[in-house]
Design a protein around this motif. Structure first.
Motif, PDB file in Angstrom:
ATOM      1  N   LEU A 218       0.935  -1.271   0.136  1.00  0.00           N
ATOM      2  CA  LEU A 218       0.023  -0.234   0.029  1.00  0.00           C
ATOM      3  C   LEU A 218       0.877   1.107   0.029  1.00  0.00           C
ATOM      4  O   LEU A 218       0.647   2.153  -0.595  1.00  0.00           O
ATOM      5  N   ALA A 219       1.845   1.026   1.026  1.00  0.00           N
ATOM      6  CA  ALA A 219       2.699   2.399   0.782  1.00  0.00           C
ATOM      7  C   ALA A 219       3.421   2.673  -0.590  1.00  0.00           C
ATOM      8  O   ALA A 219       3.626   3.776  -1.168  1.00  0.00           O
ATOM      9  N   LEU A 220       3.783   1.458  -1.247  1.00  0.00           N
ATOM     10  CA  LEU A 220       4.528   1.431  -2.578  1.00  0.00           C
ATOM     11  C   LEU A 220       3.189   2.196  -3.323  1.00  0.00           C
ATOM     12  O   LEU A 220       3.724   3.441  -4.261  1.00  0.00           O
ATOM     13  N   VAL A 221       2.437   1.894  -3.637  1.00  0.00           N
ATOM     14  CA  VAL A 221       1.178   2.387  -4.383  1.00  0.00           C
ATOM     15  C   VAL A 221       0.833   3.786  -4.347  1.00  0.00           C
ATOM     16  O   VAL A 221       0.790   4.468  -4.990  1.00  0.00           O
ATOM     17  N   LEU A 222       0.749   4.082  -2.873  1.00  0.00           N
ATOM     18  CA  LEU A 222       0.596   5.784  -2.504  1.00  0.00           C
ATOM     19  C   LEU A 222       1.839   6.272  -3.026  1.00  0.00           C
ATOM     20  O   LEU A 222       1.700   7.402  -3.669  1.00  0.00           O
ATOM     21  N   GLY A 223       3.309   5.949  -2.894  1.00  0.00           N
ATOM     22  CA  GLY A 223       4.137   6.591  -3.236  1.00  0.00           C
ATOM     23  C   GLY A 223       4.264   6.783  -4.677  1.00  0.00           C
ATOM     24  O   GLY A 223       4.516   7.891  -5.352  1.00  0.00           O
ATOM     25  N   VAL A 224       3.862   5.849  -5.452  1.00  0.00           N
ATOM     26  CA  VAL A 224       3.822   5.673  -6.890  1.00  0.00           C
ATOM     27  C   VAL A 224       2.857   7.030  -7.352  1.00  0.00           C
ATOM     28  O   VAL A 224       3.280   7.555  -8.557  1.00  0.00           O
ATOM     29  N   GLN A 225       1.950   7.114  -6.688  1.00  0.00           N
ATOM     30  CA  GLN A 225       0.822   8.119  -7.245  1.00  0.00           C
ATOM     31  C   GLN A 225       1.145   9.578  -6.671  1.00  0.00           C
ATOM     32  O   GLN A 225       0.607  10.484  -6.727  1.00  0.00           O
ATOM     33  N   GLY A 226       2.526   9.533  -5.844  1.00  0.00           N
ATOM     34  CA  GLY A 226       2.732  10.828  -5.411  1.00  0.00           C
ATOM     35  C   GLY A 226       2.394  11.265  -4.023  1.00  0.00           C
ATOM     36  O   GLY A 226       2.654  12.508  -3.341  1.00  0.00           O
ATOM     37  N   LYS A 227       1.599  10.475  -3.504  1.00  0.00           N
ATOM     38  CA  LYS A 227       1.241  10.458  -2.005  1.00  0.00           C
ATOM     39  C   LYS A 227       2.228  10.265  -1.065  1.00  0.00           C
ATOM     40  O   LYS A 227       1.986   9.295  -0.294  1.00  0.00           O
ATOM     41  N   PHE A 228       3.379  11.046  -1.106  1.00  0.00           N
ATOM     42  CA  PHE A 228       4.564  10.596  -0.521  1.00  0.00           C
ATOM     43  C   PHE A 228       4.312  10.546   1.108  1.00  0.00           C
ATOM     44  O   PHE A 228       4.785   9.741   2.032  1.00  0.00           O
ATOM     45  N   GLN A 229       3.635  11.471   1.833  1.00  0.00           N
ATOM     46  CA  GLN A 229       3.664  11.706   3.069  1.00  0.00           C
ATOM     47  C   GLN A 229       2.835  10.825   3.639  1.00  0.00           C
ATOM     48  O   GLN A 229       3.059  10.018   4.886  1.00  0.00           O
ATOM     49  N   GLU A 230       1.540  10.423   3.102  1.00  0.00           N
ATOM     50  CA  GLU A 230       0.872   9.264   3.604  1.00  0.00           C
ATOM     51  C   GLU A 230       1.718   8.130   3.382  1.00  0.00           C
ATOM     52  O   GLU A 230       1.477   7.117   4.345  1.00  0.00           O
ATOM     53  N   ALA A 231       2.394   7.671   2.400  1.00  0.00           N
ATOM     54  CA  ALA A 231       3.085   6.634   1.768  1.00  0.00           C
ATOM     55  C   ALA A 231       4.203   6.392   3.065  1.00  0.00           C
ATOM     56  O   ALA A 231       4.323   5.413   3.680  1.00  0.00           O
TER      57      ALA A 231
END
Length: 259
Positions: A218-231
Protein backbone atom coordinates in the motif's frame (compact mmCIF):
# COMPACT_ATOMS: atom_id res chain seq x y z
CA UNK A 1 1.84 23.32 -19.91
CA UNK A 2 -0.35 21.43 -22.34
CA UNK A 3 1.96 18.43 -22.52
CA UNK A 4 2.87 18.39 -18.84
CA UNK A 5 0.36 15.63 -18.04
CA UNK A 6 1.45 13.40 -20.94
CA UNK A 7 5.08 13.82 -19.91
CA UNK A 8 4.11 12.87 -16.36
CA UNK A 9 2.34 9.76 -17.62
CA UNK A 10 5.30 8.80 -19.78
CA UNK A 11 7.64 9.16 -16.81
CA UNK A 12 5.35 7.02 -14.69
CA UNK A 13 5.17 4.34 -17.39
CA UNK A 14 8.95 4.22 -17.55
CA UNK A 15 9.40 4.29 -13.78
CA UNK A 16 6.71 1.86 -12.73
CA UNK A 17 8.61 -1.39 -13.46
CA UNK A 18 11.45 -0.05 -11.33
CA UNK A 19 8.93 1.09 -8.73
CA UNK A 20 7.66 -2.46 -8.47
CA UNK A 21 11.26 -3.54 -7.98
CA UNK A 22 11.54 -0.89 -5.29
CA UNK A 23 8.45 -2.49 -3.78
CA UNK A 24 10.45 -5.67 -3.48
CA UNK A 25 13.24 -3.64 -1.93
CA UNK A 26 10.78 -2.15 0.51
CA UNK A 27 9.60 -5.61 1.43
CA UNK A 28 13.05 -7.08 1.78
CA UNK A 29 14.56 -4.26 3.82
CA UNK A 30 11.36 -3.86 5.72
CA UNK A 31 11.15 -7.50 6.64
CA UNK A 32 14.43 -7.44 8.48
CA UNK A 33 13.43 -4.43 10.55
CA UNK A 34 9.67 -4.68 10.66
CA UNK A 35 7.98 -3.87 13.93
CA UNK A 36 5.36 -6.56 13.56
CA UNK A 37 7.16 -9.79 12.87
CA UNK A 38 7.39 -11.97 9.80
CA UNK A 39 5.62 -11.13 6.60
CA UNK A 40 4.49 -12.71 3.36
CA UNK A 41 1.80 -12.41 0.78
CA UNK A 42 1.13 -16.08 1.35
CA UNK A 43 1.98 -17.78 4.60
CA UNK A 44 4.27 -20.68 3.90
CA UNK A 45 3.15 -24.17 4.82
CA UNK A 46 5.91 -24.24 7.42
CA UNK A 47 5.25 -20.69 8.76
CA UNK A 48 8.89 -19.69 8.52
CA UNK A 49 9.74 -16.10 9.46
CA UNK A 50 11.33 -13.97 6.78
CA UNK A 51 15.12 -14.08 6.59
CA UNK A 52 17.18 -11.99 4.19
CA UNK A 53 19.17 -14.05 1.64
CA UNK A 54 22.68 -14.73 2.89
CA UNK A 55 21.87 -13.72 6.46
CA UNK A 56 22.82 -15.90 9.40
CA UNK A 57 19.14 -16.58 10.03
CA UNK A 58 18.65 -17.77 6.45
CA UNK A 59 21.70 -20.01 6.61
CA UNK A 60 20.59 -21.48 9.94
CA UNK A 61 17.18 -22.27 8.46
CA UNK A 62 18.78 -24.03 5.49
CA UNK A 63 20.99 -26.07 7.82
CA UNK A 64 18.17 -26.97 10.21
CA UNK A 65 15.63 -27.91 7.55
CA UNK A 66 18.32 -29.65 5.51
CA UNK A 67 19.09 -31.95 8.42
CA UNK A 68 15.42 -32.76 8.85
CA UNK A 69 15.05 -33.36 5.12
CA UNK A 70 18.03 -35.73 5.09
CA UNK A 71 16.42 -37.80 7.84
CA UNK A 72 13.33 -38.44 5.71
CA UNK A 73 13.16 -37.09 2.17
CA UNK A 74 9.57 -38.22 1.80
CA UNK A 75 8.27 -36.19 4.75
CA UNK A 76 5.97 -33.47 3.40
CA UNK A 77 6.76 -30.92 6.11
CA UNK A 78 10.48 -31.43 5.62
CA UNK A 79 10.15 -31.06 1.84
CA UNK A 80 8.23 -27.80 2.12
CA UNK A 81 10.37 -26.45 4.95
CA UNK A 82 13.69 -27.17 3.28
CA UNK A 83 12.48 -25.84 -0.10
CA UNK A 84 11.22 -22.64 1.53
CA UNK A 85 14.48 -22.15 3.45
CA UNK A 86 16.47 -22.61 0.25
CA UNK A 87 14.20 -20.21 -1.61
CA UNK A 88 14.53 -17.52 1.06
CA UNK A 89 18.31 -17.88 0.93
CA UNK A 90 18.28 -17.34 -2.83
CA UNK A 91 19.06 -20.97 -3.68
CA UNK A 92 16.28 -21.23 -6.24
CA UNK A 93 17.71 -24.10 -8.29
CA UNK A 94 18.12 -26.27 -5.19
CA UNK A 95 14.64 -25.36 -4.01
CA UNK A 96 13.24 -26.44 -7.38
CA UNK A 97 15.12 -29.74 -7.18
CA UNK A 98 13.72 -30.50 -3.72
CA UNK A 99 10.17 -29.68 -4.80
CA UNK A 100 10.51 -31.55 -8.09
CA UNK A 101 11.41 -34.67 -6.12
CA UNK A 102 8.54 -33.93 -3.72
CA UNK A 103 6.03 -33.67 -6.55
CA UNK A 104 7.10 -37.11 -7.78
CA UNK A 105 6.80 -38.58 -4.29
CA UNK A 106 3.51 -36.83 -3.46
CA UNK A 107 1.82 -36.70 -6.84
CA UNK A 108 -1.58 -35.57 -5.54
CA UNK A 109 -0.41 -33.09 -2.92
CA UNK A 110 -1.61 -29.58 -3.67
CA UNK A 111 0.66 -27.81 -1.19
CA UNK A 112 3.81 -29.21 -2.75
CA UNK A 113 2.49 -28.59 -6.27
CA UNK A 114 1.67 -24.99 -5.37
CA UNK A 115 5.14 -24.40 -3.89
CA UNK A 116 6.76 -25.98 -6.92
CA UNK A 117 4.71 -23.89 -9.33
CA UNK A 118 5.66 -20.69 -7.50
CA UNK A 119 9.38 -21.40 -7.49
CA UNK A 120 9.27 -22.35 -11.17
CA UNK A 121 7.70 -18.96 -11.91
CA UNK A 122 10.35 -17.23 -9.82
CA UNK A 123 12.92 -18.82 -12.11
CA UNK A 124 11.08 -17.63 -15.22
CA UNK A 125 9.71 -21.07 -16.14
CA UNK A 126 6.19 -19.74 -16.65
CA UNK A 127 4.82 -22.41 -18.99
CA UNK A 128 6.02 -25.25 -16.77
CA UNK A 129 4.72 -23.44 -13.70
CA UNK A 130 1.23 -23.12 -15.19
CA UNK A 131 1.29 -26.78 -16.23
CA UNK A 132 2.15 -27.90 -12.68
CA UNK A 133 -0.47 -25.67 -11.05
CA UNK A 134 -3.25 -26.54 -13.48
CA UNK A 135 -2.59 -30.28 -13.23
CA UNK A 136 -2.80 -30.08 -9.44
CA UNK A 137 -6.16 -28.31 -9.59
CA UNK A 138 -9.44 -30.24 -9.29
CA UNK A 139 -12.30 -28.57 -11.21
CA UNK A 140 -14.92 -30.27 -9.05
CA UNK A 141 -13.35 -28.90 -5.86
CA UNK A 142 -10.94 -26.11 -6.77
CA UNK A 143 -8.23 -24.99 -4.37
CA UNK A 144 -8.20 -21.19 -3.98
CA UNK A 145 -4.48 -21.11 -3.14
CA UNK A 146 -3.68 -22.88 -6.41
CA UNK A 147 -5.89 -20.37 -8.21
CA UNK A 148 -4.03 -17.51 -6.59
CA UNK A 149 -0.66 -19.02 -7.47
CA UNK A 150 -1.74 -19.49 -11.09
CA UNK A 151 -3.06 -15.92 -11.20
CA UNK A 152 0.27 -14.59 -9.96
CA UNK A 153 2.05 -16.38 -12.81
CA UNK A 154 -0.33 -14.83 -15.35
CA UNK A 155 0.40 -11.40 -13.86
CA UNK A 156 4.12 -11.98 -14.29
CA UNK A 157 3.45 -12.87 -17.92
CA UNK A 158 1.41 -9.70 -18.43
CA UNK A 159 -1.92 -11.55 -18.69
CA UNK A 160 -3.63 -9.31 -16.14
CA UNK A 161 -7.23 -9.93 -17.19
CA UNK A 162 -6.77 -13.68 -16.86
CA UNK A 163 -5.06 -13.18 -13.52
CA UNK A 164 -7.95 -11.09 -12.17
CA UNK A 165 -10.48 -13.61 -13.36
CA UNK A 166 -8.68 -16.25 -11.29
CA UNK A 167 -8.36 -13.97 -8.25
CA UNK A 168 -12.10 -13.26 -8.38
CA UNK A 169 -12.89 -16.96 -8.65
CA UNK A 170 -10.63 -17.63 -5.66
CA UNK A 171 -12.36 -14.90 -3.64
CA UNK A 172 -15.70 -16.62 -4.17
CA UNK A 173 -14.21 -19.59 -2.29
CA UNK A 174 -12.26 -17.57 0.29
CA UNK A 175 -13.85 -14.10 0.51
CA UNK A 176 -12.06 -11.22 2.21
CA UNK A 177 -8.71 -12.98 2.35
CA UNK A 178 -6.01 -10.29 2.63
CA UNK A 179 -3.49 -12.26 0.57
CA UNK A 180 -5.87 -12.54 -2.37
CA UNK A 181 -6.76 -8.85 -2.21
CA UNK A 182 -3.08 -7.98 -1.91
CA UNK A 183 -2.24 -9.90 -5.07
CA UNK A 184 -5.22 -8.38 -6.88
CA UNK A 185 -3.99 -4.94 -5.87
CA UNK A 186 -0.53 -5.68 -7.23
CA UNK A 187 -2.14 -6.88 -10.46
CA UNK A 188 -3.71 -3.43 -10.85
CA UNK A 189 -0.36 -1.83 -10.03
CA UNK A 190 1.41 -3.82 -12.73
CA UNK A 191 -1.09 -2.62 -15.34
CA UNK A 192 -0.82 1.02 -14.15
CA UNK A 193 -4.40 1.08 -12.78
CA UNK A 194 -3.30 2.96 -9.68
CA UNK A 195 -6.62 4.09 -8.14
CA UNK A 196 -7.88 0.50 -8.32
CA UNK A 197 -4.61 -0.73 -6.82
CA UNK A 198 -4.86 1.74 -3.95
CA UNK A 199 -8.52 0.91 -3.24
CA UNK A 200 -7.85 -2.83 -3.24
CA UNK A 201 -4.73 -2.62 -1.06
CA UNK A 202 -6.47 -0.32 1.43
CA UNK A 203 -9.22 -2.91 1.72
CA UNK A 204 -6.66 -5.71 2.12
CA UNK A 205 -4.64 -3.86 4.76
CA UNK A 206 -7.77 -3.28 6.87
CA UNK A 207 -8.65 -6.97 7.06
CA UNK A 208 -7.75 -9.19 10.03
CA UNK A 209 -4.67 -11.21 9.19
CA UNK A 210 -3.15 -8.60 6.88
CA UNK A 211 0.59 -8.64 7.43
CA UNK A 212 3.41 -6.18 6.96
CA UNK A 213 3.88 -6.93 3.29
CA UNK A 214 0.32 -5.89 2.46
CA UNK A 215 0.83 -2.51 4.14
CA UNK A 216 4.21 -2.01 2.50
CA UNK A 217 2.58 -2.65 -0.88
CA UNK A 218 0.00 0.00 0.00
CA UNK A 219 2.84 2.39 0.83
CA UNK A 220 4.39 1.63 -2.58
CA UNK A 221 1.15 2.37 -4.45
CA UNK A 222 0.66 5.62 -2.53
CA UNK A 223 4.23 6.65 -3.31
CA UNK A 224 3.91 5.83 -6.99
CA UNK A 225 0.94 8.23 -7.11
CA UNK A 226 2.94 10.97 -5.44
CA UNK A 227 1.21 10.65 -2.07
CA UNK A 228 4.57 10.57 -0.35
CA UNK A 229 3.52 11.86 3.08
CA UNK A 230 0.85 9.20 3.54
CA UNK A 231 3.13 6.55 2.03
CA UNK A 232 5.78 7.36 4.61
CA UNK A 233 3.20 7.23 7.41
CA UNK A 234 2.16 3.75 6.33
CA UNK A 235 5.77 2.65 5.94
CA UNK A 236 6.76 4.02 9.36
CA UNK A 237 4.15 1.78 11.00
CA UNK A 238 6.16 -1.22 9.82
CA UNK A 239 9.78 -0.11 9.36
CA UNK A 240 12.46 1.69 11.23
CA UNK A 241 11.66 5.42 10.65
CA UNK A 242 14.98 6.10 8.92
CA UNK A 243 14.49 3.12 6.60
CA UNK A 244 10.94 4.20 5.79
CA UNK A 245 12.08 7.74 5.01
CA UNK A 246 14.97 6.50 2.86
CA UNK A 247 12.70 4.17 0.87
CA UNK A 248 10.11 6.87 0.18
CA UNK A 249 12.78 9.47 -0.67
CA UNK A 250 14.29 7.07 -3.21
CA UNK A 251 10.88 6.41 -4.74
CA UNK A 252 10.14 10.16 -4.88
CA UNK A 253 13.40 10.93 -6.66
CA UNK A 254 12.91 8.12 -9.15
CA UNK A 255 9.36 9.13 -10.05
CA UNK A 256 10.19 12.83 -10.39
CA UNK A 257 13.11 12.04 -12.69
CA UNK A 258 15.84 13.02 -10.25
CA UNK A 259 16.91 9.48 -9.34
Amino acid sequence: MADKAPRSKQRLAKALPTAVAVGVLLLVTGCSSTKQGSVGTHASATSQPYAAPGSSAARRAVSSWGSRYDQNRQDKTAILGYAEALRQNGQISQSMAVLRSGVITHQNDRDIASAYGKVLAMNGNFAESLNVLQRAQTPQKPDWKLMSAEAAVHDQMGNHERARSLYNQAMKIEPNDPTLLNNLGLSYLLSHELPEAEYTLRKASALPGADSRVRQNLALVLGVQGKFQEAEQVARAELDPRQAEANIDYLRQMLTGRG
